[in-house]
Design a protein around this motif. Structure first.
Motif, short mmCIF file in Angstrom:
data_model
loop_
_atom_site.label_atom_id
_atom_site.label_comp_id
_atom_site.label_asym_id
_atom_site.label_seq_id
_atom_site.Cartn_x
_atom_site.Cartn_y
_atom_site.Cartn_z
N LEU A 126 15.83 -14.93 46.59
CA LEU A 126 15.50 -13.67 47.24
C LEU A 126 14.05 -13.35 46.91
O LEU A 126 13.64 -13.37 45.74
CB LEU A 126 16.41 -12.55 46.75
N LEU A 127 13.25 -13.06 47.95
CA LEU A 127 11.84 -12.76 47.78
C LEU A 127 11.56 -11.34 48.23
O LEU A 127 12.16 -10.85 49.20
CB LEU A 127 10.99 -13.74 48.60
N ASP A 128 10.63 -10.65 47.54
CA ASP A 128 10.28 -9.28 47.93
C ASP A 128 9.23 -9.30 49.03
O ASP A 128 8.89 -10.36 49.58
CB ASP A 128 9.84 -8.47 46.72
N LYS A 129 8.68 -8.15 49.36
CA LYS A 129 7.73 -8.03 50.47
C LYS A 129 6.47 -8.84 50.25
O LYS A 129 5.77 -9.19 51.21
CB LYS A 129 7.38 -6.56 50.71
N ASP A 130 6.16 -9.16 49.00
CA ASP A 130 4.98 -9.97 48.68
C ASP A 130 5.35 -11.42 48.41
O ASP A 130 4.55 -12.18 47.86
CB ASP A 130 4.27 -9.38 47.46
N PHE A 131 6.58 -11.80 48.76
CA PHE A 131 7.10 -13.15 48.58
C PHE A 131 7.21 -13.55 47.11
O PHE A 131 7.13 -14.73 46.77
CB PHE A 131 6.25 -14.18 49.35
N GLN A 132 7.42 -12.56 46.24
CA GLN A 132 7.69 -12.82 44.84
C GLN A 132 9.20 -12.88 44.62
O GLN A 132 9.96 -12.12 45.23
CB GLN A 132 7.07 -11.73 43.95
N ILE A 133 9.65 -13.77 43.74
CA ILE A 133 11.08 -13.93 43.49
C ILE A 133 11.66 -12.68 42.83
O ILE A 133 11.14 -12.20 41.83
CB ILE A 133 11.34 -15.16 42.60
N CYS A 134 12.73 -12.16 43.43
CA CYS A 134 13.38 -10.97 42.87
C CYS A 134 14.89 -11.17 42.70
O CYS A 134 15.60 -10.23 42.34
CB CYS A 134 13.10 -9.74 43.72
N GLY A 135 15.39 -12.38 42.95
CA GLY A 135 16.81 -12.63 42.77
C GLY A 135 17.17 -14.06 43.11
O GLY A 135 16.38 -14.80 43.73
N LEU A 136 18.35 -14.46 42.69
CA LEU A 136 18.84 -15.81 42.96
C LEU A 136 20.34 -15.74 43.23
O LEU A 136 21.08 -15.12 42.48
CB LEU A 136 18.54 -16.74 41.79
N ILE A 137 20.77 -16.37 44.33
CA ILE A 137 22.19 -16.41 44.70
C ILE A 137 22.66 -17.86 44.58
O ILE A 137 22.12 -18.74 45.24
CB ILE A 137 22.39 -15.95 46.16
N ASP A 138 23.64 -18.10 43.74
CA ASP A 138 24.15 -19.47 43.62
C ASP A 138 25.60 -19.60 44.05
O ASP A 138 26.18 -20.68 43.96
CB ASP A 138 23.95 -20.00 42.19
N ASP A 139 26.20 -18.50 44.50
CA ASP A 139 27.52 -18.58 45.13
C ASP A 139 27.65 -17.42 46.10
O ASP A 139 27.14 -16.32 45.87
CB ASP A 139 28.65 -18.56 44.09
N PHE A 140 28.29 -17.67 47.22
CA PHE A 140 28.44 -16.66 48.26
C PHE A 140 29.74 -16.93 49.00
O PHE A 140 30.27 -18.05 48.97
CB PHE A 140 27.26 -16.65 49.23
N SER A 141 30.23 -15.89 49.68
CA SER A 141 31.48 -16.05 50.44
C SER A 141 31.26 -16.98 51.62
O SER A 141 32.05 -17.89 51.88
CB SER A 141 31.99 -14.69 50.92
N SER A 142 30.17 -16.74 52.36
CA SER A 142 29.85 -17.61 53.49
C SER A 142 28.40 -17.42 53.90
O SER A 142 27.79 -16.37 53.66
CB SER A 142 30.77 -17.32 54.69
#
Length: 375
Positions: free
Chosen positions: A5-21
């Protein structure tokens, strides 16, 4: 698969390693989109997020919608949006742009440069032009008032081209390029073949449809009104007006003629530069611009033919190795008795429970070859 996940300045603000779909819809002649379903535990990471990035995708998604739902099974969050190309949909071609004998790629690159890169306060930060490939035919045309992204896709589709606006993660740049898929038909030897057929056991649930309701193949194009001044037999001044008209004939042998009227009075034979200086173009160039407008409008009235099928990802053809978005491939339907040779204009990647399913779509304007008589 990991999603950054990147913010408005394309800086990393999160990571998703599992999701429903996750459904990742790639498209050739329009902007693609995605749909992501996640658990509530990721909500905090999404608060400042604007983009979804993965090294597994060439595309980067822009988070545009949010849907929060509570059920008996718990809380579910759905985030969706379009890919980076949609940034260009925020700009319009607000001044008349005229092009003389330039390739489609050069016209498109010029539009992006004028209205999104070197555009003052309208410039999109970190956007640059990528490699020039010399794609498309040379054209003479004029345009104004169009949405930038819509016009770009319209121009590209006429030459079977596409665009990509991809994020260069290492250099923090947005790169715009015009591109074209590979030819993988069995009538060429430059690339490996890609043939989809039930007999080859590499597709399932295929569907074909045809709609000729809005099809047109002949256009009357009406341009500007020209005025000619002179004198009558008694020496009195007179003004004669005439409309510049041309026709575009794309009636194929054996087809019925289906006509279309195109009002192109907005195309002017006098071009003004940024300083207000005017240049009169030749009659030949002006009529060529009218012809281009006629072709554009006829292309909006094509036959609507659609072939969709699901692909067995474990079969003989490997995704992104043997075929990809934009590639010209062959679809064989033995029940209807024809082969279809055309580009893949849509690929839907669906990820759920650790598995991926793949759906492929062809567009219109097929090259259909009959392979047997259907009784």
């Amino acid at each position: 698969m990991e999603l950054l996940l990147l913010d408005k300045d394309f800086q990393i603000c999160g990571l998703i390693d599992d999701f429903s779909s996750l459904v990742w819809n790639r498209k050739y002649y329009e902007c693609g989109n995605f749909n992501l379903q996640i658990g509530i535990k990721y909500w905090e990471q999404f608060k400042n997020a604007m983009y979804v990035y993965s090294k597994d995708f060439i595309e980067t998604g822009i988070l545009e919608t949010l849907d929060h739902k509570t059920t008996t099974q718990g809380v579910e969050i759905q985030r969706s949006g379009r890919f980076l190309e949609s940034m260009l949909a925020d700009r319009v071609i607000n001044t008349t742009q005229s092009f003389r004998n330039q390739t489609t790629e050069d016209i498109v690159r010029s539009l992006v440069n004028t209205f999104a890169i070197n555009a003052g306060t309208r410039s999109i930060p970190n956007l640059i032009l990528g490699e020039r490939k010399g794609l498309g035919r040379k054209r003479t045309m004029q345009m104004t008032g169009d949405n930038l992204l819509d016009k770009i896709y319209e121009l590209c589709k006429e030459d079977k081209l596409s665009i990509k606006l991809w994020y260069d993660f290492d250099n923090n740049k947005l790169v715009f390029e015009v591109w074209q898929g590979l030819d993988r038909r069995d009538t060429q030897n430059e690339n490996t073949w890609a043939i989809f057929s039930r007999n080859f056991e590499n597709i399932s649930e295929d569907r074909y449809s045809l709609d000729e309701t809005k099809y047109r193949n002949f256009a009357y194009v009406a341009g500007e009104v020209e005025e000619e001044t002179g004198t009558d037999s008694e020496g009195m001044p007179i003004t004669t007006k005439r409309r510049v008209d041309i026709t575009v004939d794309r009636v194929k042998e054996g087809e019925k003629r289906k006509e279309l009227y195109v009002d192109a009075r907005d195309i002017q034979s006098e071009i003004y530069d940024d300083e207000g200086n005017s240049t009169k173009i030749s009659d030949t160039e002006y009529k060529e611009m009218l012809k281009e407008r006629g072709i554009e409008k006829l292309n909006e009235c094509n036959k609507v033919e659609v072939a969709d099928f699901s692909i067995d990802t474990l079969a003989n053809l490997k995704y992104k190795t043997d075929f990809d978005l934009g590639d010209k491939v062959v679809y064989k339907n033995d029940e209807l008795g024809f082969n279809i040779e055309n580009r893949i204009i849509g690929i839907s990647e669906a990820y759920e429970d650790g598995n991926m399913t793949l759906g492929v779509s062809f567009g219109d304007d097929y090259n259909i070859k009959k392979v047997k008589e259907v009784i």
